[in-house]
Structure formats: structure tokens, C-alpha cells
Design an enzyme around this catalytic site. Structure first.
Site, PDB file in Angstrom:
ATOM      1  N   CYS A 179      36.649  40.544  42.172  1.00 23.50           N
ATOM      2  CA  CYS A 179      37.118  39.381  41.926  1.00 23.50           C
ATOM      3  C   CYS A 179      36.403  38.123  42.529  1.00 23.50           C
ATOM      4  CB  CYS A 179      38.567  39.268  41.786  1.00 23.50           C
ATOM      5  SG  CYS A 179      39.179  37.430  41.314  1.00 23.50           S
ATOM      6  N   CYS A 186      39.506  35.737  44.015  1.00 24.88           N
ATOM      7  CA  CYS A 186      40.605  36.096  45.262  1.00 24.88           C
ATOM      8  C   CYS A 186      40.059  37.047  46.245  1.00 24.88           C
ATOM      9  CB  CYS A 186      41.904  36.463  44.458  1.00 24.88           C
ATOM     10  SG  CYS A 186      41.750  38.410  44.176  1.00 24.88           S
ATOM     11  N   CYS A 217      44.731  38.339  40.449  1.00 21.97           N
ATOM     12  CA  CYS A 217      45.039  36.747  40.338  1.00 21.97           C
ATOM     13  C   CYS A 217      44.739  36.307  38.982  1.00 21.97           C
ATOM     14  CB  CYS A 217      44.144  36.078  41.420  1.00 21.97           C
ATOM     15  SG  CYS A 217      42.154  35.925  40.792  1.00 21.97           S
ATOM     16  N   ASP A 261      50.727  51.937  15.392  1.00 17.01           N
ATOM     17  CA  ASP A 261      49.532  50.740  15.134  1.00 17.01           C
ATOM     18  C   ASP A 261      48.290  51.338  15.335  1.00 17.01           C
ATOM     19  OD1 ASP A 261      47.923  48.576  15.678  1.00 17.01           O
ATOM     20  OD2 ASP A 261      49.327  47.428  17.070  1.00 17.01           O
ATOM     21  N   CYS A 280      41.017  40.280  36.635  1.00 16.15           N
ATOM     22  CA  CYS A 280      41.522  40.541  37.973  1.00 16.15           C
ATOM     23  C   CYS A 280      43.074  40.765  37.998  1.00 16.15           C
ATOM     24  CB  CYS A 280      41.249  39.635  39.049  1.00 16.15           C
ATOM     25  SG  CYS A 280      41.900  40.105  40.859  1.00 16.15           S
TER      26      CYS A 280
END
Length: 412
Positions: free
Chosen positions: A217, A220, A204, A338, A201
């Protein structure tokens, strides 16, 4: 400044003229379009130039990890029904390139601007946009781009209190988190095939629950908002519940999603979905993407895929096996150096396709394909790959600079 009064000071006019001269010199020297160097020179001479150029325009900003250039093109095409449009159609999407684009649009009413994710907050501050389209956020250029959650936080802070109407993808939790600070959001159910950057999330850090197409979520209560526009198969559903058929020459689900978001954007300016979608049909290719070209007596379809989310969408639109596929990967500055992102791509989706590998980092890609149990041949260049490929149209998938190399070689 109101009305059509000239927003440009004498200094700004000198900056625009100098920028155009430098851009023309760059083009004449064969160094590309010149838009970036021209914009840099102009901004050096007048650091406020971008804001001045935007003053008399209705500005629409488009940002995302994938699909920015295509969506910008679709919006510009559709919005042409309402008045003249200026756009950075070639994808120069940082402040210098954007400044160059706006400097060339003296008679425009609208500016449709693609913006690199990292620059969105700053460009929004300078251009006071009427509308901002946020499509998706996923991992890209791992060595130099901020982690996706940091980008979402940057968007969220930058857009807080913005007067713009924000058109945002309800299916991407990172985009929803970023857009939720804005007072005026229109949600579009545009879908999200790649989910690996949105399992925690953004509010949170809790674990995201994903039943069906929904998400929330469990800790929260942060959850998917109710969309007012939606992509449904081959149709766009508008806020009144009407279904409008999408007829695109561009392939794949992702482009239908781009069309749905674009229809929601231009509706803000009074262009109805039917008119918008009809105009979008005119777009055949975007900066070479999706073009079918003839090379060495063969048809090659050119597909750009820059990161795991983009490769996943691209695999879903290629012709079925045994269509030959050429894969080309570079790792230059514009790509990100990368290449570990190759391990995030599910190459088992290419099973049954004859695969030919080229590009600066062909050996990195070969190791990845070996682990995925794919049959492939490493080739020196695209010419050799085309010679070895069995009959039929060839799908060519390349990341950013590999795609530019390819276009130069095949004459596109």
C-alpha cells in the site's frame, strides 16, 4: 484435560450416540451422509460437544474461499505419516458437520478440519487448534456471504491472540491482513491468480501497488511479508532453501499451491517435505473433483468451480481447444442465488472450445457468453450436451449444486 483421559461426560456420550443414530437413519433413507443432521442433534443435546471432542486432539483448521476441501485432504494424507487422522473429508464444514466428523475419530491423534470462512473464528475458539491454514479470500455467494473485507476483519479479530501456528498465503493481501493479528505466522508464497478483490488496502483503504509478484500500500505501508515457504514452478521451497519436487495426480497450478501450503502445515508436526509430498501423490480425486468418468461412451472430466477465482484457475487447467466444454450453473441455496458473479468471469479464455450450457441458470450463463462473443449451444441436460459434443474427452465445469447433480447423473 491432559493425556488420553476420556473428555466425554455422560451427557456428551449420549449426544454422540444420538447423533450417530440420526445420521445412520438419514443415510438409510437416502438423504446423503447424515453428518450435518447428526451433528445438529448432537450439539442440541450438548452445546459444548465440539470443544469436548477436540480436547485430546491436535487440531488443524483449513479455511479459504477456494481449495479448502482439497487442501484438507492433502494435509490429512501427509499427516498420516505422523499418526492416525480424523477429517471432515466430505466437506461438511460448518459446526454440525465438524462435530459429526470428530465424533467418528475415537482413535485419532490429529484432526484436520475444513471450516467455512464465516465459521472460522467460532470453531477456532471451540477447538483450540494447534495450526490454522489460511489460503485465500475472494467474492463468493454474493447474496449471503459477507463482503470479503468484512470476512478478513472477522478472521483478524477471531485469531488475535490465538496460540495456533498460522500458515498463511503471503500473496493474498486480505489473508495477510487477517493473519497479521496472530503472534505466530508462517508465510507461504502460494500465488494469487485472481486479484480483483484485493486492489484496495484492507488496512487503510488506499490503492494497492502490485509491481510483479510483490504488493504494498503506497499510503500506509502495509506490504507483502517475506515468505519462508514458496511454490516455485513444480517445486516447494522450504525455509532452508531446499527445493522439493511436487508430484500430484491432481491437475493445475492451484493444486500445487495447495500442496505447498500443506507441506508447510505438516512440517509444524515434524513431517518432512519429501515424505509429505510423496504421500500427497496418493490423492487422485477429492469428493469427485477431477475424476474422469465414463458416460454415454465418452470420457468426462468433472471440475468444480464455484466463483470467479475458481473459474479462472479451472480455465487454466483444461485441455486446449478444440476440447469440448460443458458449463453448468445453478443458483440454489448452497450456491448463492445471485448469479451476477458470472459477469466477473473472463469467458474469452474459452475461445476455440465448443461450449455447451446446462443447469438451472443456463440462460443467465448464455447471456454472459453471448456478450463475451463465445460460440455455444444451450442444452436441456448433460445427456444432450454429451450427444452434441464433438469427439474427444469432455471437460465439465460446474458450480456447487450443479456439480452434485452431475455426479448423480453420471454415476460418480
Amino acid at each position: 484435560m491432559a493425556g488420553n483421559s476420556d473428555p466425554l461426560t455422560p451427557r456428551a456420550k449420549i449426544a454422540v450416540t444420538a447423533g450417530k443414530a440420526v445420521a445412520a437413519a438419514s443415510r438409510a433413507a437416502g438423504r446423503g451422509s447424515g453428518s450435518v443432521i447428526g451433528g445438529r442433534v448432537a450439539l442440541k443435546l450438548d452445546p459444548d460437544l465440539l470443544a469436548r471432542l477436540a480436547q485430546n486432539l491436535d487440531v488443524i483448521l483449513v479455511s479459504a474461499t477456494n481449495g479448502k476441501t482439497t487442501t484438507t485432504r492433502l494435509i490429512a494424507e501427509a499427516l498420516g505419516a505422523a499418526g492416525p487422522v480424523v477429517s471432515n473429508a466430505l466437506g461438511a464444514n460448518m459446526p454440525a458437520g465438524i462435530t459429526s466428523a470428530l465424533a467418528g475419530g475415537s482413535d485419532a491423534k490429529y484432526a484436520v478440519i475444513e471450516v467455512d470462512e464465516k465459521y472460522l473464528a467460532g470453531v477456532a475458539r471451540d477447538t483450540a487448534p494447534k495450526c490454522i491454514a489460511l489460503l485465500n479470500l475472494s467474492r463468493d455467494q454474493l447474496d449471503r456471504a459477507a463482503e470479503t473485507r468484512m470476512l478478513a476483519e472477522n478472521w483478524r479479530e477471531g485469531l488475535a491472540g490465538s496460540k495456533a501456528v498460522v500458515i498463511a498465503n503471503a500473496d493474498d493481501p486480505l489473508v495477510v491482513w487477517a493473519a497479521s493479528s496472530s503472534p505466530n505466522v508462517i508465510w507461504v508464497a502460494a500465488g494469487q491468480m485472481w486479484k480483483d478483490d484485493a486492489w484496495s488496502c484492507p488496512s487503510c483503504g488506499g490503492v494497492m501497488q502490485r509491481p510483479g509478484d510483490d504488493w504494498f500500500c503506497g499510503e500506509c505501508g502495509f506490504r507483502r511479508p517475506t515468505p519462508s515457504w514458496a511454490l516455485s514452478g513444480d517445486h516447494v521451497l522450504d525455509p532452508h532453501g531446499s527445493a522439493w519436487p511436487i508430484h500430484l495426480q491432481l491437475p493445475g497450478r492451484a493444486n500445487k499451491a495447495n500442496a505447498a501450503s500443506s507441506a508447510a502445515v505438516v512440517a509444524v508436526f515434524g513431517v518432512p517435505p519429501q515424505v509429505a509430498l510423496e504421500r500427497m501423490y496418493q490423492v487422485q480425486a477429492v469428493a469427485g473433483r477431477y475424476d474422469v468418468v465414463q458416460f454415454m461412451q465418452r470420457d468426462l472430466r468433472l471440475l468444480l468451480a464455484k466463483n470467479p477465482a475458481g473459474w479462472l484457475e479451472t480455465f487454466s487447467l483444461i485441455d486446449p481447444p478444440p476440447t469440448p466444454v460443458i458449463l453448468s450453473v445453478n443458483a440454489r441455496g448452497a450456491d448463492g442465488t445471485d448469479t451476477s458473479w458470472l459477469w466477473d468471469v473472463d469467458y474469452t479464455r474459452l475461445t476455440g472450445h465448443p461450449i455447451f450450457v446446462v443447469g438451472d441458470r443456463k440462460l443467465d450463463l448464455a447471456v454472459r457468453l453471448e456478450v463475451a462473443n463465445q460460440h455455444f449451444q444451450v442444452c436441456e441436460n448433460v445427456d444432450q450436451a454429451v450427444q452434441l459434443a464433438p469427439p474427444g474427452r469432455i471437460e465439465v465445469i460446474a458450480n456447487y449444486t450443479a456439480f452434485q447433480d452431475l455426479r448423480r447423473r453420471v454415476g460418480n
